[in-house]
Design a protein around this motif. Structure first.
Motif, mmCIF file in Angstrom:
data_model
loop_
_atom_site.group_PDB
_atom_site.id
_atom_site.type_symbol
_atom_site.label_atom_id
_atom_site.label_comp_id
_atom_site.label_asym_id
_atom_site.label_seq_id
_atom_site.Cartn_x
_atom_site.Cartn_y
_atom_site.Cartn_z
ATOM 1 N N ILE A 62 0.872 -1.176 0.000
ATOM 2 C CA ILE A 62 0.000 0.000 0.000
ATOM 3 C C ILE A 62 0.907 1.223 0.000
ATOM 4 C CG2 ILE A 62 -1.959 1.111 1.140
ATOM 5 C CD1 ILE A 62 -2.032 -1.625 2.803
ATOM 6 N N PRO A 63 0.955 1.947 -1.112
ATOM 7 C CA PRO A 63 1.930 3.025 -1.226
ATOM 8 C C PRO A 63 1.612 4.225 -0.335
ATOM 9 C CG PRO A 63 0.533 2.956 -3.169
ATOM 10 C CD PRO A 63 0.156 1.787 -2.322
ATOM 11 N N TYR A 64 0.339 4.499 -0.144
ATOM 12 C CA TYR A 64 0.009 5.699 0.607
ATOM 13 C C TYR A 64 -1.166 5.438 1.512
ATOM 14 C CZ TYR A 64 -1.675 10.356 1.681
ATOM 15 O OH TYR A 64 -2.115 11.469 2.340
ATOM 16 N N ARG A 65 -1.028 5.797 2.751
ATOM 17 C CA ARG A 65 -2.120 5.621 3.697
ATOM 18 C C ARG A 65 -2.843 6.942 3.879
ATOM 19 N NH1 ARG A 65 -1.675 0.750 6.103
ATOM 20 N NH2 ARG A 65 0.361 -0.187 5.879
ATOM 21 N N HIS A 66 -4.131 6.907 3.590
ATOM 22 C CA HIS A 66 -4.910 8.117 3.769
ATOM 23 C C HIS A 66 -5.064 8.420 5.252
ATOM 24 C CE1 HIS A 66 -6.058 8.449 -0.425
ATOM 25 N NE2 HIS A 66 -6.060 7.130 -0.417
ATOM 26 N N ALA A 67 -5.086 9.682 5.536
ATOM 27 C CA ALA A 67 -5.305 10.098 6.916
ATOM 28 C C ALA A 67 -6.700 9.653 7.346
ATOM 29 C CB ALA A 67 -5.183 11.605 7.021
ATOM 30 N N VAL A 68 -6.848 9.356 8.612
ATOM 31 C CA VAL A 68 -8.156 8.961 9.134
ATOM 32 C C VAL A 68 -8.970 10.236 9.381
ATOM 33 C CG1 VAL A 68 -9.361 7.790 11.007
ATOM 34 C CG2 VAL A 68 -7.143 6.936 10.230
ATOM 35 N N PRO A 69 -10.141 10.381 8.728
ATOM 36 C CA PRO A 69 -10.927 11.597 8.936
ATOM 37 C C PRO A 69 -11.354 11.728 10.398
ATOM 38 C CG PRO A 69 -11.827 10.270 7.137
ATOM 39 C CD PRO A 69 -10.806 9.435 7.842
ATOM 40 N N LEU A 70 -11.240 12.933 10.894
ATOM 41 C CA LEU A 70 -11.622 13.204 12.279
ATOM 42 C C LEU A 70 -13.135 13.383 12.347
ATOM 43 C CD1 LEU A 70 -11.206 13.903 15.202
ATOM 44 C CD2 LEU A 70 -10.379 16.143 14.541
ATOM 45 N N SER A 71 -13.786 12.395 12.933
ATOM 46 C CA SER A 71 -15.233 12.473 13.104
ATOM 47 C C SER A 71 -15.531 12.114 14.551
ATOM 48 C CB SER A 71 -15.946 11.489 12.178
ATOM 49 O OG SER A 71 -15.634 10.160 12.560
ATOM 50 N N ARG A 72 -16.732 12.463 14.985
ATOM 51 C CA ARG A 72 -17.171 12.142 16.337
ATOM 52 C C ARG A 72 -17.132 10.625 16.559
ATOM 53 N NH1 ARG A 72 -21.143 14.814 19.826
ATOM 54 N NH2 ARG A 72 -22.366 13.232 20.879
ATOM 55 N N ARG A 73 -17.631 9.894 15.555
ATOM 56 C CA ARG A 73 -17.667 8.434 15.639
ATOM 57 C C ARG A 73 -16.265 7.839 15.800
ATOM 58 N NH1 ARG A 73 -20.805 4.196 13.372
ATOM 59 N NH2 ARG A 73 -19.476 2.414 12.957
ATOM 60 N N ALA A 74 -15.337 8.324 14.954
ATOM 61 C CA ALA A 74 -13.970 7.796 15.000
ATOM 62 C C ALA A 74 -13.276 8.195 16.297
ATOM 63 C CB ALA A 74 -13.180 8.288 13.791
ATOM 64 N N LEU A 75 -13.543 9.411 16.756
ATOM 65 C CA LEU A 75 -12.919 9.878 17.994
ATOM 66 C C LEU A 75 -13.397 9.052 19.193
ATOM 67 C CD1 LEU A 75 -11.178 11.946 19.553
ATOM 68 C CD2 LEU A 75 -13.248 13.338 19.787
ATOM 69 N N PHE A 76 -14.709 8.845 19.271
ATOM 70 C CA PHE A 76 -15.248 8.043 20.374
ATOM 71 C C PHE A 76 -14.685 6.626 20.309
ATOM 72 C CE2 PHE A 76 -19.434 10.487 21.465
ATOM 73 C CZ PHE A 76 -18.686 11.628 21.676
ATOM 74 N N ALA A 77 -14.505 6.109 19.107
ATOM 75 C CA ALA A 77 -13.924 4.771 18.948
ATOM 76 C C ALA A 77 -12.494 4.756 19.462
ATOM 77 C CB ALA A 77 -13.983 4.351 17.483
ATOM 78 N N ARG A 78 -11.736 5.798 19.118
ATOM 79 C CA ARG A 78 -10.344 5.859 19.572
ATOM 80 C C ARG A 78 -10.266 5.865 21.092
ATOM 81 N NH1 ARG A 78 -6.937 11.324 19.334
ATOM 82 N NH2 ARG A 78 -8.272 11.600 21.180
ATOM 83 N N ASP A 79 -11.165 6.612 21.734
ATOM 84 C CA ASP A 79 -11.110 6.784 23.178
ATOM 85 C C ASP A 79 -12.017 5.797 23.932
ATOM 86 O OD1 ASP A 79 -9.279 8.758 22.718
ATOM 87 O OD2 ASP A 79 -10.695 10.405 22.950
ATOM 88 N N GLY A 80 -12.457 4.769 23.256
ATOM 89 C CA GLY A 80 -13.211 3.714 23.925
ATOM 90 C C GLY A 80 -14.628 4.108 24.318
ATOM 91 N N GLY A 81 -15.133 5.196 23.707
ATOM 92 C CA GLY A 81 -16.505 5.624 23.995
ATOM 93 C C GLY A 81 -16.668 6.234 25.387
#
Ligand SMILES: [Zn+2]
Length: 171
Positions: A62-81
């Motif tokens: 995979i030559p390029y990894r796209h940045a993970v879009p900052l969304s409420r859903r993704a943020l809550f997932a990162r921080d375990g809700g």
């Protein structure tokens, strides 16, 4: 439409395809089935179980990894809700350095918070209010996050996504 998780030859999650597309990859010997789904196809010669998770036979770079879009859903997932300050269920986004004080809206400056802590902290910095973060906020890495962002993941995918940074994203 049921979907199949596609893993690289190294088991790194790559993305999601339809179960039928996944079956074609398996039948063409470009991938092997790692986990079966509940979908069974009946045909004159017998039956075939569609895959829930497949792994590519050949490694794909995979030559390029796209940045993970900052969304409420993704943020809550990162921080375990959970609120990072008091572990109550997260209901809001807190800017660690408040926006009114020049704090950026990026992965390094946002955390999941409950309304109570968010309200209490208001436009103060952590130093001013005497709070500490257990871990420094950072951008989640890897395809697992993009897969989580696409919808509700199949429970059979979880153990394959977890080692790639999505340990909190799936309950
Ligand atoms: Zn809180």
């Amino acid at each position: 439409m049921p979907q199949t998780l596609v893993l690289n030859a190294t088991y790194e999650p790559l993305g999601v395809v339809s179960e039928r597309r996944a079956l074609i990859l398996v039948l063409n010997q470009r991938a092997t089935t790692i986990e079966d789904s509940d979908t069974v196809l009946h045909y004159s010669g017998g039956e075939l179980t569609l895959p829930a998770v497949i792994k590519l036979v050949k490694f794909v770079r995979i030559p390029y990894r796209h940045a993970v879009p900052l969304s409420r859903r993704a943020l809550f997932a990162r921080d375990g809700g959970r609120c990072v300050y008091c572990t109550a269920p997260a209901t809001s986004i807190d800017h660690v350095i408040p926006r009114s004080r020049g704090g950026a809206h990026n992965w390094e400056n946002v955390v999941s918070a409950c309304h109570k802590c968010n309200h209490q902290k208001a436009d103060r910095t952590l130093k001013e209010i005497g709070w500490k973060l257990k871990t420094l906020p950072r951008e989640p890495a890897g395809a697992a996050w993009r897969i989580l962002g696409t919808g509700k993941p199949d429970t059979r995918w979880i153990s394959y996504l977890r080692p790639f940074g999505a340990e909190h994203g799936v309950a």
